[in-house]
Design a protein around this motif. Structure first.
Motif, PDB file in Angstrom:
ATOM      1  N   ALA A  42      39.994  39.745  39.966  1.00 28.52           N
ATOM      2  CA  ALA A  42      38.905  39.504  39.018  1.00 28.52           C
ATOM      3  C   ALA A  42      38.468  38.041  38.970  1.00 28.52           C
ATOM      4  O   ALA A  42      37.288  37.742  38.760  1.00 28.52           O
ATOM      5  N   VAL A  43      39.413  37.116  39.156  1.00 28.22           N
ATOM      6  CA  VAL A  43      39.073  35.686  39.062  1.00 28.22           C
ATOM      7  C   VAL A  43      38.912  35.034  40.439  1.00 28.22           C
ATOM      8  O   VAL A  43      38.767  33.819  40.533  1.00 28.22           O
ATOM      9  N   TYR A 110      42.136  22.680  35.825  1.00 27.27           N
ATOM     10  CA  TYR A 110      42.395  23.698  36.838  1.00 27.27           C
ATOM     11  C   TYR A 110      41.387  23.655  37.977  1.00 27.27           C
ATOM     12  O   TYR A 110      41.394  24.551  38.833  1.00 27.27           O
ATOM     13  N   THR A 111      40.526  22.643  37.976  1.00 25.13           N
ATOM     14  CA  THR A 111      39.649  22.498  39.128  1.00 25.13           C
ATOM     15  C   THR A 111      40.417  21.912  40.309  1.00 25.13           C
ATOM     16  O   THR A 111      39.936  21.942  41.435  1.00 25.13           O
ATOM     17  N   GLN A 112      41.603  21.385  40.028  1.00 24.36           N
ATOM     18  CA  GLN A 112      42.495  20.952  41.105  1.00 24.36           C
ATOM     19  C   GLN A 112      43.126  22.180  41.755  1.00 24.36           C
ATOM     20  O   GLN A 112      43.267  23.236  41.120  1.00 24.36           O
ATOM     21  N   PRO A 113      43.568  22.066  43.023  1.00 25.93           N
ATOM     22  CA  PRO A 113      44.318  23.162  43.628  1.00 25.93           C
ATOM     23  C   PRO A 113      45.522  23.507  42.747  1.00 25.93           C
ATOM     24  O   PRO A 113      46.280  22.613  42.358  1.00 25.93           O
ATOM     25  N   THR A 114      45.684  24.768  42.416  1.00 25.64           N
ATOM     26  CA  THR A 114      46.649  25.160  41.389  1.00 25.64           C
ATOM     27  C   THR A 114      47.414  26.420  41.760  1.00 25.64           C
ATOM     28  O   THR A 114      46.829  27.401  42.232  1.00 25.64           O
ATOM     29  N   ALA A 115      48.724  26.393  41.491  1.00 22.66           N
ATOM     30  CA  ALA A 115      49.574  27.582  41.572  1.00 22.66           C
ATOM     31  C   ALA A 115      50.150  27.824  40.185  1.00 22.66           C
ATOM     32  O   ALA A 115      50.823  26.956  39.628  1.00 22.66           O
ATOM     33  N   PHE A 148      53.158  36.729  24.845  1.00 27.50           N
ATOM     34  CA  PHE A 148      52.375  37.829  25.359  1.00 27.50           C
ATOM     35  C   PHE A 148      53.133  38.504  26.493  1.00 27.50           C
ATOM     36  O   PHE A 148      53.996  37.896  27.139  1.00 27.50           O
ATOM     37  N   ASN A 149      52.787  39.744  26.776  1.00 28.22           N
ATOM     38  CA  ASN A 149      53.211  40.373  28.014  1.00 28.22           C
ATOM     39  C   ASN A 149      52.740  39.506  29.179  1.00 28.22           C
ATOM     40  O   ASN A 149      51.686  38.865  29.105  1.00 28.22           O
ATOM     41  N   VAL A 150      53.519  39.467  30.253  1.00 26.39           N
ATOM     42  CA  VAL A 150      53.222  38.558  31.362  1.00 26.39           C
ATOM     43  C   VAL A 150      51.831  38.783  31.940  1.00 26.39           C
ATOM     44  O   VAL A 150      51.129  37.832  32.285  1.00 26.39           O
ATOM     45  N   SER A 151      51.399  40.031  32.036  1.00 21.98           N
ATOM     46  CA  SER A 151      50.076  40.288  32.602  1.00 21.98           C
ATOM     47  C   SER A 151      48.973  39.837  31.651  1.00 21.98           C
ATOM     48  O   SER A 151      47.934  39.330  32.087  1.00 21.98           O
ATOM     49  N   ALA A 152      49.200  39.985  30.339  1.00 22.00           N
ATOM     50  CA  ALA A 152      48.211  39.510  29.366  1.00 22.00           C
ATOM     51  C   ALA A 152      48.135  37.986  29.385  1.00 22.00           C
ATOM     52  O   ALA A 152      47.047  37.400  29.348  1.00 22.00           O
ATOM     53  N   ALA A 153      49.287  37.327  29.443  1.00 20.96           N
ATOM     54  CA  ALA A 153      49.314  35.862  29.488  1.00 20.96           C
ATOM     55  C   ALA A 153      48.590  35.349  30.726  1.00 20.96           C
ATOM     56  O   ALA A 153      47.820  34.377  30.658  1.00 20.96           O
ATOM     57  N   ALA A 154      48.829  35.996  31.847  1.00 21.82           N
ATOM     58  CA  ALA A 154      48.164  35.572  33.084  1.00 21.82           C
ATOM     59  C   ALA A 154      46.654  35.700  32.961  1.00 21.82           C
ATOM     60  O   ALA A 154      45.904  34.811  33.384  1.00 21.82           O
ATOM     61  N   ALA A 155      46.188  36.799  32.384  1.00 21.34           N
ATOM     62  CA  ALA A 155      44.751  37.005  32.241  1.00 21.34           C
ATOM     63  C   ALA A 155      44.125  35.933  31.357  1.00 21.34           C
ATOM     64  O   ALA A 155      43.055  35.396  31.665  1.00 21.34           O
ATOM     65  N   ILE A 156      44.794  35.602  30.261  1.00 26.78           N
ATOM     66  CA  ILE A 156      44.271  34.580  29.344  1.00 26.78           C
ATOM     67  C   ILE A 156      44.150  33.239  30.051  1.00 26.78           C
ATOM     68  O   ILE A 156      43.116  32.559  29.984  1.00 26.78           O
ATOM     69  N   VAL A 161      40.977  29.195  33.744  1.00 27.33           N
ATOM     70  CA  VAL A 161      40.841  28.615  35.085  1.00 27.33           C
ATOM     71  C   VAL A 161      39.459  28.956  35.662  1.00 27.33           C
ATOM     72  O   VAL A 161      38.751  28.083  36.188  1.00 27.33           O
ATOM     73  N   GLN A 162      39.086  30.223  35.560  1.00 30.60           N
ATOM     74  CA  GLN A 162      37.783  30.645  36.060  1.00 30.60           C
ATOM     75  C   GLN A 162      36.654  29.900  35.347  1.00 30.60           C
ATOM     76  O   GLN A 162      35.696  29.449  35.989  1.00 30.60           O
TER      77      GLN A 162
END
Length: 235
Positions: A42-43, A110-115, A148-156, A161-162
């Motif tokens: 999605a992102v 987050y405009t820098q290269p990011t992991a 948050f649940n890990v998937s919810a935290a990642a989405a937020i 970042v997007q």
């Protein structure tokens, strides 16, 4: 394949971000891996890195196959391997991890290269990954529950970042170009033929501008030796 479908593939690939990725640090629930991969798509994340939970090497192979058609999922047995991949690409390493050093996730650039590292449901990001991180971030919360649940935290986090990258024009400048672009477009357009080529360890055939395979008839001899492709090619 319709012209609209091909146009959608090309538009999606044009916005893929090669300098943005996630690293799952022993996330051990298949449904969370599936949700994380969907969020990556999605992102605009092109490659996602999955570190196996202890004792479960290869456990997520085949997980979220629908999403994995669009996102390259790279499996690692150890976190060090994924961290080294990010470092070699010059990425800042950001852990979603609650600690005294953690800052509001919205304050980072987050405009820098990011992991982005996301930890297991029960234990969070591992000490090895925390130590290797350039930044630790948290999502401010006002309720009794503090995670948050890990998937919810990642989405937020990834939606922030997007947002930053869109404002900075990152999605307007294609990062996926050349051979990797061509091969990805072919895989998306002709997944069964691409799988056939992988199994035989041969190059993909050329694809025309309308998405069709050039000189398709030349593939008959090879395809007829493989039952799975007989339904693909005309008699």
């Amino acid at each position: 394949m319709t012209p609209a479908r091909l146009a959608k593939y090309k538009a999606t690939l044009a916005s893929r971000q090669l300098d943005l990725t996630i690293i799952t640090d022993q996330v051990n629930k298949a449904q969370n891996i599936a949700a994380l991969v969907r969020t990556c798509d999605a992102v605009g994340i092109h490659n996602a890195h999955v570190v196996a939970a202890k004792g479960k090497a290869g456990a997520h192979k085949g997980t979220a196959l629908g999403s994995q058609q669009w996102v390259n999922v790279v499996a690692h047995e150890h976190i060090d391997s994924a961290l080294n991949t990010a470092r070699q690409k010059g990425m800042q390493i950001v852990s979603a991890h609650f600690s005294d050093q953690a800052v509001d996730y919205r304050t980072l650039d987050y405009t820098q290269p990011t992991a982005l590292i996301l930890g297991a449901e029960m234990h969070g990001v591992s000490p090895t990954a925390v130590k290797a991180s350039d930044h630790q971030v948290v999502i401010p919360m006002l309720g009794m529950v503090q995670s948050f649940n890990v998937s919810a935290a990642a989405a937020i986090i990834l939606l922030e970042v997007q947002r930053q990258r869109e404002l900075n024009g990152h999605y307007e400048i294609p990062q996926l170009v050349g051979k990797e672009y061509d091969q990805t477009l072919f895989r998306w357009s002709h997944p069964k033929v691409a799988d056939f080529c992988h199994r035989l360890k041969i190059d993909y055939p050329a694809m025309d501008t309308d998405g069709s395979i050039i000189n398709l008839n030349l593939w008959h001899a090879s395809a007829l030796q493989d039952q799975s492709l007989r339904v693909l090619l005309p008699n």
